[in-house]
Design a protein around this motif. Structure first.
Motif, mmCIF file in Angstrom:
data_model
loop_
_atom_site.group_PDB
_atom_site.id
_atom_site.type_symbol
_atom_site.label_atom_id
_atom_site.label_comp_id
_atom_site.label_asym_id
_atom_site.label_seq_id
_atom_site.Cartn_x
_atom_site.Cartn_y
_atom_site.Cartn_z
ATOM 1 N N TYR A 75 0.870 -1.218 0.017
ATOM 2 C CA TYR A 75 -0.065 0.239 -0.083
ATOM 3 C C TYR A 75 0.996 1.227 -0.066
ATOM 4 O O TYR A 75 0.407 2.166 -0.774
ATOM 5 N N ASN A 79 1.388 4.037 -2.892
ATOM 6 C CA ASN A 79 0.928 5.322 -2.859
ATOM 7 C C ASN A 79 1.920 6.382 -3.457
ATOM 8 O O ASN A 79 1.719 7.617 -3.851
ATOM 9 N N ARG A 82 1.132 6.558 -6.943
ATOM 10 C CA ARG A 82 -0.131 7.401 -7.227
ATOM 11 C C ARG A 82 -0.055 8.587 -7.128
ATOM 12 O O ARG A 82 -0.709 9.517 -7.659
ATOM 13 N N LEU A 83 1.206 9.064 -6.301
ATOM 14 C CA LEU A 83 1.413 10.593 -6.258
ATOM 15 C C LEU A 83 1.922 11.090 -7.704
ATOM 16 O O LEU A 83 1.851 12.345 -7.852
ATOM 17 N N PHE A 87 -5.662 11.435 -11.483
ATOM 18 C CA PHE A 87 -6.648 10.374 -12.314
ATOM 19 C C PHE A 87 -8.073 11.439 -12.236
ATOM 20 O O PHE A 87 -8.635 12.125 -11.050
ATOM 21 N N LEU A 94 -15.644 15.153 -6.752
ATOM 22 C CA LEU A 94 -15.308 16.419 -5.956
ATOM 23 C C LEU A 94 -15.860 16.049 -4.553
ATOM 24 O O LEU A 94 -16.922 15.428 -4.540
ATOM 25 N N TYR A 95 -15.025 16.293 -3.549
ATOM 26 C CA TYR A 95 -15.608 16.089 -2.038
ATOM 27 C C TYR A 95 -16.665 17.154 -1.834
ATOM 28 O O TYR A 95 -16.293 18.201 -1.680
ATOM 29 N N SER A 97 -18.436 17.695 0.694
ATOM 30 C CA SER A 97 -18.494 18.700 1.824
ATOM 31 C C SER A 97 -17.685 19.937 1.855
ATOM 32 O O SER A 97 -17.484 20.501 2.866
ATOM 33 N N MET A 98 -16.914 19.933 0.769
ATOM 34 C CA MET A 98 -15.657 20.965 0.848
ATOM 35 C C MET A 98 -15.965 21.980 -0.401
ATOM 36 O O MET A 98 -16.609 21.723 -1.382
ATOM 37 N N PHE A 106 -6.955 20.226 -0.212
ATOM 38 C CA PHE A 106 -6.992 18.869 0.596
ATOM 39 C C PHE A 106 -5.776 17.998 0.157
ATOM 40 O O PHE A 106 -4.815 17.835 1.135
ATOM 41 N N THR A 107 -5.568 17.680 -1.056
ATOM 42 C CA THR A 107 -4.635 16.730 -1.478
ATOM 43 C C THR A 107 -3.129 17.402 -1.217
ATOM 44 O O THR A 107 -2.214 16.697 -0.711
ATOM 45 N N HIS A 110 -2.419 17.719 2.162
ATOM 46 C CA HIS A 110 -1.905 16.296 2.847
ATOM 47 C C HIS A 110 -0.344 15.724 2.476
ATOM 48 O O HIS A 110 0.342 15.237 3.109
ATOM 49 N N HIS A 111 -0.029 16.416 1.216
ATOM 50 C CA HIS A 111 1.011 15.873 0.842
ATOM 51 C C HIS A 111 2.425 16.569 0.694
ATOM 52 O O HIS A 111 3.510 16.326 0.657
ATOM 53 N N ARG A 156 -7.834 19.734 -9.670
ATOM 54 C CA ARG A 156 -7.571 19.016 -8.336
ATOM 55 C C ARG A 156 -6.599 17.888 -9.048
ATOM 56 O O ARG A 156 -5.563 17.651 -8.151
ATOM 57 N N GLN B 120 -16.147 9.400 -4.291
ATOM 58 C CA GLN B 120 -15.074 10.181 -3.735
ATOM 59 C C GLN B 120 -13.920 9.466 -2.778
ATOM 60 O O GLN B 120 -12.990 9.970 -2.563
ATOM 61 N N ALA B 128 -3.391 9.017 -3.004
ATOM 62 C CA ALA B 128 -2.763 8.689 -2.028
ATOM 63 C C ALA B 128 -2.872 9.192 -0.492
ATOM 64 O O ALA B 128 -2.135 9.244 0.187
ATOM 65 N N ILE B 129 -4.248 9.357 -0.483
ATOM 66 C CA ILE B 129 -4.636 9.549 0.973
ATOM 67 C C ILE B 129 -5.543 8.558 1.375
ATOM 68 O O ILE B 129 -6.366 8.130 0.673
#
Lengths: 246, 252
Positions: A75, A79, A82-83, A87, A94-95, A97-98, A106-107, A110-111, A156, B120, B128-129
């Protein structure tokens, strides 16, 4: 475009119960190339790219991305790959709630924890500018149209600066004019960022505009391959039937 | 019949693996602290009015309903002790947990189910999250910690409701009422009852997340996930309560 393969799929098989979706796909995408995979609904196009990013586990076969077999990665290792891959989902994903800003941040946050708030904001603005939707920054996904959702989805994707972008039906569900705008946007993004693209579609106009090379999927196998004009003038009636309404 | 049993066992296996993954992910960094705090706010703070009102009504009604029987046996003065014991040991934890199952488990089930069917969760995965760590661990942890706090609130407000209920027909000062409550309470009444609420919170959170994460088949499945989360979480509360009472009974 170089001859250096960045994606290489060999003998890929995937079944869901008794339904064999992929029956041994072989394909190669070179660095900087824009490959389109055409096919009817249920032919296994989306399954192919979902296997590519590890969303689905392949039953058999080898999937090499950047020269690494992703089917053998754990995993954490997956990842890291994947970075380097963007995609773009069929529905934008889209999220909800944001806000648009939060979706993009967000992404990124995070990174890249070392980035300052100003730097994050700058990159968000840049990504939105690239898709021509800077004014939508504070909107919620529910306030956006189908075309806008696809654009924000692409923004995004771009914000993590991927080397490969996978487009899953980028023009599905859009009217002809908006679909053409999205295809033009994909083309301009490809030209600007020099990324490699794998575009899954059943939209002939999109395939014509965005693809250097086209592959046609039938019954879980690559049925035909070539440039747009080669396939359009193919001796195979089934292949030619794709281009009848162009 | 065999197919049904096989399906149930498969579900049980999947659910156990889901719980196992929670404990694995819980201790592995990075920790999503901001999301955890946000979930504590959503699950805990936003449930305060509902739990407060319900707790008050429980205490009030229990006192008013018990009074005639207690009076018949000449034990009206025992009302504060009886009400507080009933509330703390059983009624407040179970009723509050059931309310939380309705509010929290359904909310989590619907939210994650909706995220699942609109890709989502996949979007997070390909970015990658780890969606499990970001969405499940934070929610389950918040629910495990917030439900006991909500139960404590329900206990306190319920006892106050009992005081109001007592004063409908008699007259007693607040201080005397509370001193009678405390006189009749033992640590052993409070500790096991509080411990079991952590399990209630854990199962509410984990069932909501499990149902949401496993939603499939379009928007109808979101409703099914929410509904199933409430039913399963409510049932689990009774099962955990039964086990907790048996275990407590063994030791005390």
């Amino acid at each position: 475009m170089s001859e250096q393969p960045i994606i290489s799929i060999k003998n890929l098989h995937k079944s869901f119960g008794k339904n064999k979706v992929l029956r041994g796909i072989n394909l190669t995408v070179n660095k900087g190339e824009d490959l389109v995979i055409l096919g009817r609904s249920g032919s296994g196009k989306s399954v192919t790219i979902e296997c590519l990013v590890g969303l689905l586990e392949a039953d058999k076969g080898k999937i090499e991305v950047f020269g690494i077999d992703v089917t053998k990665l754990n995993y954490k290792e997956l990842n890291k790959i994947r970075l380097r891959i963007g995609f773009m989902f069929q529905n934008g994903a889209l999220y909800d709630s944001m806000s648009v800003r939060e979706n993009l941040a967000f992404t990124l946050k995070h990174h890249t924890k070392h980035l300052s708030e100003d730097e994050v904001e700058k990159q968000i603005n840049e990504a939105l500018e690239n898709v021509g939707l800077k004014e939508a920054i504070d909107k919620m996904p529910t306030e956006l149209s189908g075309g806008m959702i696809k654009r924000i989805g692409l923004a995004r994707t771009l914000i993590i600066k991927p080397e490969i972008i996978l487009y899953d039906e980028p023009t599905a569900g859009l009217d002809t004019i908006t679909a053409k705008e999205i295809s033009e946007l994909i083309l301009s993004v490809q030209n600007k960022y020099k990324t490699t693209a794998l575009i899954i579609t059943h939209d002939i106009t999109c395939a014509k505009m965005t693809g250097n090379r086209i592959m046609i999927l039938k019954d879980g196998l690559i049925h035909a391959e070539g440039t747009f004009n080669e396939l359009k003038n193919s001796i195979d009636d089934w292949v030619r039937s794709f281009f009848e309404y162009e | 019949m065999i197919a049904f049993i096989k399906k149930q066992l498969t579900q049980a296996g999947k659910f156990s693996r889901f719980i196992g993954r929670f404990f694995r992910e819980l201790f592995v960094p990075p920790f999503q602290f901001n999301e955890f705090i946000r979930q504590c706010y959503t699950i805990g703070y936003k449930s305060l009015p509902l739990v407060g009102i319900t707790g008050f009504i429980m205490g009030l009604v229990l006192t008013i309903q018990s009074r005639p029987t207690m009076t018949k046996f000449g034990a009206e003065s025992w009302l504060p002790g009886m009400v507080s014991l009933s509330l703390i040991r059983e009624i407040a934890p179970v009723i509050t947990a059931l309310i939380c199952a309705g509010k929290i488990a359904s909310g989590i089930g619907a939210e994650l189910g909706s995220m699942k069917v609109t890709s989502q969760l996949n979007a997070m995965e390909v970015s990658a999250i780890n969606p499990y760590k970001y969405l499940v661990v934070t929610r389950v942890l918040a629910s495990t910690l917030m439900v006991p706090l909500l139960v404590i609130l329900a206990d306190l407000v319920g006892i106050y409701g009992g005081y109001i209920g007592y004063n409908v027909h008699s007259s007693i000062g607040l201080l005397r009422y509370f001193s009678e409550v405390i006189e009749n309470l033992d640590f052993l009444d409070i500790i096991p009852a509080t411990i079991k609420t952590f399990f209630f919170g854990f199962f509410i959170g984990v069932i909501g997340c499990y149902k949401g994460f496993n939603a499939s088949g379009g928007t109808a499945s979101v409703g099914r996930a929410a509904n199933s989360a409430v039913v399963t979480a409510s049932l689990s509360i009774f099962v955990v309560d039964m086990l907790a009472v048996q275990i407590t009974d063994l030791f005390y």
